[in-house]
Design a protein around this motif. Structure first.
Motif, PDB file in Angstrom:
ATOM      1  N   HIS A  14       0.821  -1.212   0.000  1.00 57.67           N
ATOM      2  CA  HIS A  14       0.000   0.000   0.000  1.00 57.67           C
ATOM      3  C   HIS A  14       0.856   1.263   0.000  1.00 57.67           C
ATOM      4  CE1 HIS A  14      -3.671   2.347   0.870  1.00 57.67           C
ATOM      5  NE2 HIS A  14      -2.861   3.105   1.595  1.00 57.67           N
ATOM      6  N   THR A  40      -6.951  -1.868  -0.140  1.00 53.45           N
ATOM      7  CA  THR A  40      -7.578  -1.239   1.016  1.00 53.45           C
ATOM      8  C   THR A  40      -8.424  -2.275   1.749  1.00 53.45           C
ATOM      9  OG1 THR A  40      -9.350  -0.505  -0.469  1.00 53.45           O
ATOM     10  CG2 THR A  40      -7.627   1.092   0.055  1.00 53.45           C
ATOM     11  N   VAL A  70      -9.270  -7.692   1.863  1.00 52.08           N
ATOM     12  CA  VAL A  70      -9.000  -6.401   1.240  1.00 52.08           C
ATOM     13  C   VAL A  70      -9.614  -6.355  -0.154  1.00 52.08           C
ATOM     14  CG1 VAL A  70      -6.827  -6.203   2.513  1.00 52.08           C
ATOM     15  CG2 VAL A  70      -6.794  -7.123   0.184  1.00 52.08           C
ATOM     16  N   ARG A 111      -8.760  -0.653  -4.476  1.00 49.36           N
ATOM     17  CA  ARG A 111      -9.463   0.623  -4.305  1.00 49.36           C
ATOM     18  C   ARG A 111     -10.198   1.053  -5.567  1.00 49.36           C
ATOM     19  NH1 ARG A 111     -11.999   4.318  -4.668  1.00 49.36           N
ATOM     20  NH2 ARG A 111     -11.937   6.377  -3.703  1.00 49.36           N
ATOM     21  N   PRO A 118      -5.344   2.101   5.367  1.00 46.17           N
ATOM     22  CA  PRO A 118      -6.721   2.604   5.373  1.00 46.17           C
ATOM     23  C   PRO A 118      -7.723   1.628   4.767  1.00 46.17           C
ATOM     24  CG  PRO A 118      -5.195   4.297   4.626  1.00 46.17           C
ATOM     25  CD  PRO A 118      -4.409   3.023   4.691  1.00 46.17           C
ATOM     26  N   HIS A 143     -11.245   0.591   2.561  1.00 42.71           N
ATOM     27  CA  HIS A 143     -11.919   0.952   1.312  1.00 42.71           C
ATOM     28  C   HIS A 143     -13.022   1.951   1.655  1.00 42.71           C
ATOM     29  CE1 HIS A 143     -14.349   0.587  -2.318  1.00 42.71           C
ATOM     30  NE2 HIS A 143     -13.342  -0.070  -2.887  1.00 42.71           N
ATOM     31  N   THR A 185     -15.448   1.660   4.968  1.00 43.98           N
ATOM     32  CA  THR A 185     -15.326   2.754   5.933  1.00 43.98           C
ATOM     33  C   THR A 185     -16.679   3.431   6.130  1.00 43.98           C
ATOM     34  OG1 THR A 185     -13.016   3.117   5.332  1.00 43.98           O
ATOM     35  CG2 THR A 185     -14.154   4.922   6.428  1.00 43.98           C
TER      36      THR A 185
END
Length: 335
Positions: A95, A109, A264, A267, A314, A316, A320
């Motif tokens: 990342h 992400t 994950v 993104r 962080p 996605h 989030t």
């Protein structure tokens, strides 16, 4: 002139339509990179996908067997999969563009925490091996070449005083490392071709759980006083306990260290809406049912906050958004 502009606009719309349809279709056909066939991660992904079908009929998700976190991240980079199960150290490097990913970051992400893992040394009960230091001079499996297990198990051996050969990333001067999958390592212990296997996996690992019913095994953890030493060379592990009876013959709790797996998504190749719908469906519909069949998912089903961190990178935007709407702020570790 106005007519000409209208014709050009119409042609542009026709040209863009296939691309727009293709982009929309991406969320309907999702490849999920898990791990080797028969592994805990592969079984987890298969269970999730099967249970998701009636709740997300518009998505066709497939379970892709892969060899390692490294391969999953490479497939994410190439756009061949949209979701994956990965471990923290490679995810962090990919990342942020560190280590072997310095020349090309991967926009991986987090959707949610999959589970905790534990480091266990598996050996025959009659092997004479009773601690990690007893692995000196032995043939020890550390996981497939290029896998996250190879990385973390190498660091654990280094923390215990074993010495890498000059120029090598995982071969030692004082023991012989073997690089097999967990199922291959279980067979090798049964056949006597290796003396022990270090595995950092969800508990119970299917291959070693099955082996424990064939031959008596000894289970060895990383001793508590060694956890700080491991942390000096590998920041992603912390103390944990393997409950008694997780494997046949494990009669008492086993103190060791462990890390986590993360689900994950790329993104850019998984939309915010798809990530939101997947996360919401997993947390509210799938996880409670999966936890009835898989013990290690129980704590996550009971407390959704555990799914939202700590995260090494962080989340996605879709996941989030979901957790934030539930009043849960994802806990992203400082870089």
């Amino acid at each position: 002139m106005k007519a000409t502009r209208l014709v050009k606009a119409a042609l542009l719309t026709l040209l863009l339509a296939p691309a727009m349809a293709s982009a929309q279709a991406d969320d309907r056909f999702i490849s999920f990179g898990s791990s080797a066939s028969g592994s805990s991660q592969y079984v987890y992904a298969g269970m999730l996908i099967g249970m998701a079908r009636p709740h997300l009929p518009e998505m066709r998700i497939t379970n892709e067997a892969v060899s390692s976190t490294t391969q999953n991240l490479d497939l994410l980079r190439r756009g061949e999969i949209q979701m994956a199960i990965v471990s923290p150290e490679r995810l962090f490097q990919a990342h942020y563009g560190e280590g072997s990913y310095e020349k090309e970051k991967i926009p991986a992400t987090i959707l949610w925490v999959m589970n905790d893992q534990a480091t266990i040394v598996f050996t025959r009960e009659d092997s004479g091996i009773k601690s990690i230091r007893d692995l000196a001079g032995k043939r020890v499996n550390i996981g497939p070449a290029g896998s996250s297990n190879e990385v973390k198990n190498t660091k654990i051996l280094q923390a215990h005083g074993f010495t890498l050969k000059p120029g090598s990333v995982s071969d030692f001067t004082d023991l012989t490392t073997v690089k097999l999958s967990h199922s291959e390592a279980a067979n090798a212990i049964a056949e006597g071709s290796i003396d022990a296997a270090i595995a950092t996996q969800p508990v119970p690992d299917p291959a070693f759980a099955e082996l424990s019913y064939s031959i008596p095994l000894r289970y060895i953890g990383v001793e508590p006083e060694m956890a700080p030493e491991v942390a000096k060379v590998y920041r992603w592990m912390w103390p944990t306990t393997v409950p008694a009876n997780s494997f046949k013959g494990l009669d008492t709790d086993l103190v060791t260290i462990g890390d986590r797996n993360f689900v994950v998504a790329h993104r850019e190749n998984l939309s915010e809406k798809a990530a939101y719908d997947l996360t919401k469906t997993y947390v509210e519909k799938l996880l409670p049912e999966m936890a009835k069949q898989v013990n290690y998912l129980g704590p996550y089903a009971a407390d959704a906050k555990l799914l939202a961190g700590p995260w090494p990178v962080p989340g996605h935007p879709g996941s989030t958004k979901y957790f934030t709407e539930r009043g849960i702020t994802p806990d992203v570790l400082a870089r």
